[in-house]
Scaffold this active site. Structure first.
Site, mmCIF file in Angstrom:
data_model
loop_
_atom_site.group_PDB
_atom_site.id
_atom_site.type_symbol
_atom_site.label_atom_id
_atom_site.label_comp_id
_atom_site.label_asym_id
_atom_site.label_seq_id
_atom_site.Cartn_x
_atom_site.Cartn_y
_atom_site.Cartn_z
ATOM 1 N N SER A 1 3.442 -7.705 -5.490
ATOM 2 C CA SER A 1 2.530 -8.690 -6.062
ATOM 3 C C SER A 1 3.243 -9.391 -7.195
ATOM 4 C CB SER A 1 1.287 -7.969 -6.577
ATOM 5 O OG SER A 1 0.690 -8.714 -7.610
ATOM 6 N N HIS B 1 -17.001 5.474 13.750
ATOM 7 C CA HIS B 1 -17.785 4.811 12.687
ATOM 8 C C HIS B 1 -17.078 4.937 11.338
ATOM 9 C CE1 HIS B 1 -21.321 4.884 15.446
ATOM 10 N NE2 HIS B 1 -20.762 6.025 15.819
ATOM 11 N N LYS C 1 2.128 -2.863 -6.822
ATOM 12 C CA LYS C 1 1.640 -3.147 -5.474
ATOM 13 C C LYS C 1 2.715 -3.085 -4.394
ATOM 14 C CE LYS C 1 -2.019 -4.422 -4.354
ATOM 15 N NZ LYS C 1 -2.781 -5.627 -4.631
ATOM 16 N N GLU D 1 -0.996 -7.665 7.985
ATOM 17 C CA GLU D 1 -2.090 -8.608 7.733
ATOM 18 C C GLU D 1 -1.851 -9.933 8.438
ATOM 19 O OE1 GLU D 1 -3.752 -7.880 3.336
ATOM 20 O OE2 GLU D 1 -1.589 -8.014 3.419
#
Ligand code: ARG
Length: 473
Positions: free
Chosen positions: A279, A158, A285, A292
């Site tokens: 980025s 969880h 970043k 992804e």
């Protein structure tokens, strides 16, 4: 008329330009040229062997086909939309090159069984490549499990810290997923690996063809058994995409884990500059774009599966033109899986585990509470009660702002008299991990054994990979 369609005998008018463009598949099925030529060469050879066409004509045909293959490979082949698909483009070109005798290649054959053959040949190759890529990736995972043996991190359920486990154990969980995918591909390959040519348009053929002979020329262990089913069947593509969707789901979950683990909040992995991007606005970043994208591309493959299932759903027997729509999902699924596996495999080479952060995450959160409950249970207390008592201890520690390992034995005894000094052997990370000796559990000795079993499996896969084929099903 040179560009008359091969089937135009009964037609008075030509196809409308719009219809011609709409129905042509050559733009995408030209990818099957190798398979189409390979199949035609075997068909010609088989026909010559069985006296269906003279040997010298078969030789001419085969020579012509080989030249065409070279033309395509060197980019000189004149692909024509008006000839619809790869089959007619090649056949027309063959006739252009060697004369009318080229038209004999289509004796005892239909595009309906021809396309089934092309796709089976194509998928057979693709699946073998995917299995090889899966093997390499699995090996890399086992290398990582071996290299990082001994590192402990929290297992989350969880998304909450649950129990300490070996990182190698978690890596072996990925291996198990990929191992099942591999088995599914091999199983699927068995059903792909069946030779369809000879079904003709769907009723078989009047020519004395020898299907077994064609099969052996093309390395198929079996031939299909029913001509109608042969030209109707696209199960083998559905299965391939379905197995691929399953693999993508796995890669997506692993990617998701990597995305999470590479956040500052977790900080469990560093993915390497080669597989992250910056980025355009935020200079700090380092984005896990490759992971992804793998996660994102999973959606494409699910889409491919939905497409093929829907295309086939309402089709009457046997061949229907709808089935031409099967190719793009098939190509897309194969391309996507192969590119994702290749990137994933390379990305694993750059991955670094940040052990300090894993240790920090283990230091907080009462991670060995289950071991206290197990301790009490071993003294004879029913597990439910032990759970309750341990819950109270956790509450107490939380209130005091301390961790379980830092409580004094006298404090433990406030909750149960059965606690003894040896409790602390069980609630260290080493104790917690090391005691989970149940088969498949995270204890070091289990994990070591699993690593060596996995190594052995991977060696066997490599042997399997060397040109072997599963029996046709
Ligand atoms: N291009 C067709 C396909 O991909 C080949 C089979 C066509 N057969 C036919 N009778 N039109 O399905």
């Amino acid at each position: 008329m040179i560009n008359k369609k091969p089937w135009a005998g009964r037609f008075k008018k030509g196809t409308h330009k719009v219809a011609e463009k709409f129905s042509a598949s050559i733009d995408f099925d030209k990818r099957l040229y190798r398979e189409d030529i390979e199949g035609s060469i075997a068909h010609a050879g088989m026909m010559a062997e069985n006296g269906i066409i003279p040997k010298n004509e078969a030789e001419k045909i085969i020579k012509g086909l080989r030249q065409i293959e070279k033309e395509i490979e060197s980019g000189k082949f004149p692909f024509r939309e008006e000839y619809e698909d790869i089959h007619l483009n090649i056949e027309k070109r063959l006739i252009e090159k060697i004369g009318e005798v080229g038209g004999k290649i289509h004796t005892g054959r239909s595009r309906n069984d021809q396309i089934a053959l092309d796709m089976r040949l194509y998928l057979r190759r693709e699946i073998s490549e995917i299995i090889e890529l899966l093997g390499q990736t699995s090996e890399r995972i086992i290398d990582l499990a071996e290299k990082n043996f001994g590192t402990v991190l929290p297992l989350y359920t969880h998304m909450q810290r649950g129990q300490p486990v070996l990182l190698s154990h978690q890596l072996l969980a990925l291996y198990e997923m990929l191992r099942r995918d591999r088995e599914r591909y091999i199983d699927c390959l068995g059903r792909v690996n069946v030779m369809p040519l000879g079904a003709g348009a769907g009723a078989g053929t009047t020519f004395p063809i020898d299907r077994q002979h064609t099969a052996s020329l093309l390395g198929f262990p079996k031939v299909t058994r029913n001509s109608i089913d042969t030209v109707s069947d696209r199960d083998f593509i559905i299965e391939f995409i379905s197995v691929s969707a399953n693999l993508m789901m796995h890669l997506s979950r692993i990617s998701e884990e990597l995305v999470l683990w590479s956040t500052k909040e977790f900080g469990f992995v560093d993915l390497g500059d080669e597989f992250t991007t910056g980025s355009s606005i935020m200079p700090q970043k380092r984005n896990p774009d490759m992971a992804e994208l793998i996660r994102g591309k999973t959606g494409r493959v699910y889409g491919d599966l939905m497409a093929i299932l829907t295309i086939m759903k309402g089709l009457p027997f046997s061949y229907n033109r709808d089935m031409q729509e099967d190719k793009e999902p098939m190509f897309d699924a194969a391309d996507t899986v192969k590119s994702c596996l290749a990137v994933f495999h390379e990305m694993l080479h750059t991955i670094e585990f940040k052990k300090d952060n894993m240790a920090k995450a283990l230091a907080e959160g009462f991670i060995t509470a289950t071991d206290i409950a197990d301790y009490l249970t071993r003294t004879g207390m029913p597990f439910r009660q032990a759970h309750e008592v341990t819950g109270k201890i956790v509450g107490y520690a939380e209130e005091k702002g301390r961790e379980l390992i830092n409580l004094h034995i006298t404090e433990y005894r406030m909750f149960s008299k059965t606690f003894d000094e040896d409790l602390f052997d069980y609630i260290t990370l080493e104790g917690s991990v090391g005691n989970r000796k149940s088969y498949g559990g995270t204890a070091g000795e289990n994990v070591e054994r699993m690593i060596s079993e996995a190594r052995q499996e991977i060696e066997e896969w490599k042997e399997w990979g060397q040109g072997s084929q599963p029996p046709g099903k």
